[in-house]
Design a protein around this motif. Structure first.
Motif, PDB file in Angstrom:
ATOM      1  N   PRO A   1       0.784  -1.235   0.000  1.00  0.00           N
ATOM      2  CA  PRO A   1       0.000   0.000   0.000  1.00  0.00           C
ATOM      3  C   PRO A   1       0.823   1.296   0.000  1.00  0.00           C
ATOM      4  N   THR A   2       2.137   1.229   0.231  1.00  0.00           N
ATOM      5  CA  THR A   2       2.948   2.445   0.346  1.00  0.00           C
ATOM      6  C   THR A   2       3.918   2.556  -0.822  1.00  0.00           C
ATOM      7  N   THR A   3       4.632   3.663  -0.874  1.00  0.00           N
ATOM      8  CA  THR A   3       5.724   3.781  -1.833  1.00  0.00           C
ATOM      9  C   THR A   3       6.940   3.056  -1.269  1.00  0.00           C
ATOM     10  N   ILE A   4       7.810   2.568  -2.158  1.00  0.00           N
ATOM     11  CA  ILE A   4       9.038   1.873  -1.749  1.00  0.00           C
ATOM     12  C   ILE A   4      10.171   2.249  -2.686  1.00  0.00           C
ATOM     13  N   GLU A   5      11.406   1.952  -2.278  1.00  0.00           N
ATOM     14  CA  GLU A   5      12.554   2.146  -3.141  1.00  0.00           C
ATOM     15  C   GLU A   5      12.972   0.805  -3.732  1.00  0.00           C
ATOM     16  N   ILE A   6      13.307   0.835  -5.023  1.00  0.00           N
ATOM     17  CA  ILE A   6      13.827  -0.350  -5.700  1.00  0.00           C
ATOM     18  C   ILE A   6      15.133   0.016  -6.398  1.00  0.00           C
ATOM     19  N   ARG A   7      16.018  -0.955  -6.529  1.00  0.00           N
ATOM     20  CA  ARG A   7      17.289  -0.762  -7.237  1.00  0.00           C
ATOM     21  C   ARG A   7      17.167  -1.411  -8.605  1.00  0.00           C
ATOM     22  N   LEU A   8      17.426  -0.601  -9.638  1.00  0.00           N
ATOM     23  CA  LEU A   8      17.390  -1.089 -11.008  1.00  0.00           C
ATOM     24  C   LEU A   8      18.765  -1.606 -11.388  1.00  0.00           C
ATOM     25  N   ASP A   9      18.813  -2.828 -11.907  1.00  0.00           N
ATOM     26  CA  ASP A   9      20.048  -3.429 -12.413  1.00  0.00           C
ATOM     27  C   ASP A   9      20.145  -3.060 -13.894  1.00  0.00           C
ATOM     28  N   ILE A  10      20.926  -2.037 -14.174  1.00  0.00           N
ATOM     29  CA  ILE A  10      21.057  -1.505 -15.529  1.00  0.00           C
ATOM     30  C   ILE A  10      22.080  -2.335 -16.310  1.00  0.00           C
ATOM     31  N   VAL A  11      21.739  -2.739 -17.528  1.00  0.00           N
ATOM     32  CA  VAL A  11      22.619  -3.581 -18.337  1.00  0.00           C
ATOM     33  C   VAL A  11      23.931  -2.873 -18.643  1.00  0.00           C
ATOM     34  N   ARG A  12      23.869  -1.694 -19.200  1.00  0.00           N
ATOM     35  CA  ARG A  12      25.085  -0.929 -19.533  1.00  0.00           C
ATOM     36  C   ARG A  12      24.990   0.406 -18.828  1.00  0.00           C
ATOM     37  N   GLY A  13      25.647   0.498 -17.692  1.00  0.00           N
ATOM     38  CA  GLY A  13      25.607   1.740 -16.937  1.00  0.00           C
ATOM     39  C   GLY A  13      25.515   1.467 -15.452  1.00  0.00           C
ATOM     40  N   LYS A  14      25.445   2.540 -14.706  1.00  0.00           N
ATOM     41  CA  LYS A  14      25.410   2.461 -13.253  1.00  0.00           C
ATOM     42  C   LYS A  14      23.987   2.128 -12.770  1.00  0.00           C
ATOM     43  N   ASP A  15      23.886   1.165 -11.856  1.00  0.00           N
ATOM     44  CA  ASP A  15      22.590   0.848 -11.256  1.00  0.00           C
ATOM     45  C   ASP A  15      22.071   2.085 -10.537  1.00  0.00           C
ATOM     46  N   ARG A  16      20.743   2.186 -10.427  1.00  0.00           N
ATOM     47  CA  ARG A  16      20.182   3.329  -9.714  1.00  0.00           C
ATOM     48  C   ARG A  16      18.987   2.910  -8.879  1.00  0.00           C
ATOM     49  N   THR A  17      18.681   3.722  -7.881  1.00  0.00           N
ATOM     50  CA  THR A  17      17.561   3.470  -6.982  1.00  0.00           C
ATOM     51  C   THR A  17      16.471   4.484  -7.277  1.00  0.00           C
ATOM     52  N   ILE A  18      15.228   3.976  -7.383  1.00  0.00           N
ATOM     53  CA  ILE A  18      14.091   4.859  -7.640  1.00  0.00           C
ATOM     54  C   ILE A  18      12.972   4.541  -6.651  1.00  0.00           C
ATOM     55  N   CYS A  19      12.055   5.468  -6.512  1.00  0.00           N
ATOM     56  CA  CYS A  19      10.872   5.301  -5.663  1.00  0.00           C
ATOM     57  C   CYS A  19       9.693   4.933  -6.558  1.00  0.00           C
ATOM     58  N   VAL A  20       8.951   3.890  -6.177  1.00  0.00           N
ATOM     59  CA  VAL A  20       7.751   3.486  -6.928  1.00  0.00           C
ATOM     60  C   VAL A  20       6.562   3.409  -5.990  1.00  0.00           C
ATOM     61  N   GLY A  21       5.391   3.627  -6.541  1.00  0.00           N
ATOM     62  CA  GLY A  21       4.162   3.535  -5.776  1.00  0.00           C
ATOM     63  C   GLY A  21       3.516   2.177  -5.950  1.00  0.00           C
ATOM     64  N   PRO A  22       2.365   1.982  -5.316  1.00  0.00           N
ATOM     65  CA  PRO A  22       1.637   0.723  -5.476  1.00  0.00           C
ATOM     66  C   PRO A  22       1.247   0.494  -6.940  1.00  0.00           C
ATOM     67  N   ASP A  23       1.101  -0.753  -7.299  1.00  0.00           N
ATOM     68  CA  ASP A  23       0.718  -1.182  -8.648  1.00  0.00           C
ATOM     69  C   ASP A  23       1.914  -1.157  -9.599  1.00  0.00           C
ATOM     70  N   GLU A  24       1.629  -1.255 -10.887  1.00  0.00           N
ATOM     71  CA  GLU A  24       2.683  -1.390 -11.893  1.00  0.00           C
ATOM     72  C   GLU A  24       3.365  -0.064 -12.212  1.00  0.00           C
ATOM     73  N   THR A  25       4.678  -0.134 -12.323  1.00  0.00           N
ATOM     74  CA  THR A  25       5.486   1.005 -12.767  1.00  0.00           C
ATOM     75  C   THR A  25       6.284   0.563 -13.981  1.00  0.00           C
ATOM     76  N   ARG A  26       6.177   1.304 -15.046  1.00  0.00           N
ATOM     77  CA  ARG A  26       6.948   1.016 -16.262  1.00  0.00           C
ATOM     78  C   ARG A  26       8.380   1.501 -16.029  1.00  0.00           C
ATOM     79  N   LEU A  27       9.353   0.594 -16.166  1.00  0.00           N
ATOM     80  CA  LEU A  27      10.745   0.918 -15.884  1.00  0.00           C
ATOM     81  C   LEU A  27      11.519   1.334 -17.125  1.00  0.00           C
ATOM     82  N   GLY A  28      11.179   0.788 -18.267  1.00  0.00           N
ATOM     83  CA  GLY A  28      11.892   1.071 -19.505  1.00  0.00           C
ATOM     84  C   GLY A  28      12.039  -0.190 -20.325  1.00  0.00           C
TER      85      GLY A  28
END
Length: 112
Positions: free
Chosen positions: A66-93
């Motif tokens: 039910p809340t927002t959370i932080e997730i770490r994206l494992d980027i194929v070519r580049g530096k991994d990054r952390t983003i905040c997402v809300g409930p339900d689906e988030t399009r990452l790329g």
């Protein structure tokens, strides 16, 4: 303490969603086989599992809480990054650019 694997957790969440719908009264004998029934809830849970998943070309993160959370994206070519997402689906790329995404904490982070 027993830890669940990702697949086990997704199955457990699908079962929990169906059970919650039944307890809340949204699944009754009259509608259990039709629109809004347990099958529809389970089908949606299977189609959009909690956590990282990818379609044909796009990567998503489905936060089932039910809340927002932080997730770490494992980027194929580049530096991994952390983003905040809300409930339900988030399009990452594009899934060709994002290998995986994992929960790192940060409940209540600010969406910007």
């Amino acid at each position: 303490m027993k830890f669940l694997r990702t697949g086990d957790m997704r199955r457990w969440l699908a079962v929990a969603a169906v059970g919650s719908a039944a307890v809340m009264g949204t699944v009754t004998p009259a509608n259990a086989g039709g629109s809004g029934g347990a099958e529809e809830v389970a089908a949606h849970a299977a189609a959009s599992p909690c956590g990282y998943f990818a379609g044909r070309q796009i990567a998503f993160y489905n936060h089932c809480g039910p809340t927002t959370i932080e997730i770490r994206l494992d980027i194929v070519r580049g530096k991994d990054r952390t983003i905040c997402v809300g409930p339900d689906e988030t399009r990452l790329g594009l899934k060709s650019q994002i290998r995986d995404a994992n929960y790192v904490g940060g409940a209540g982070c600010s969406l910007s």
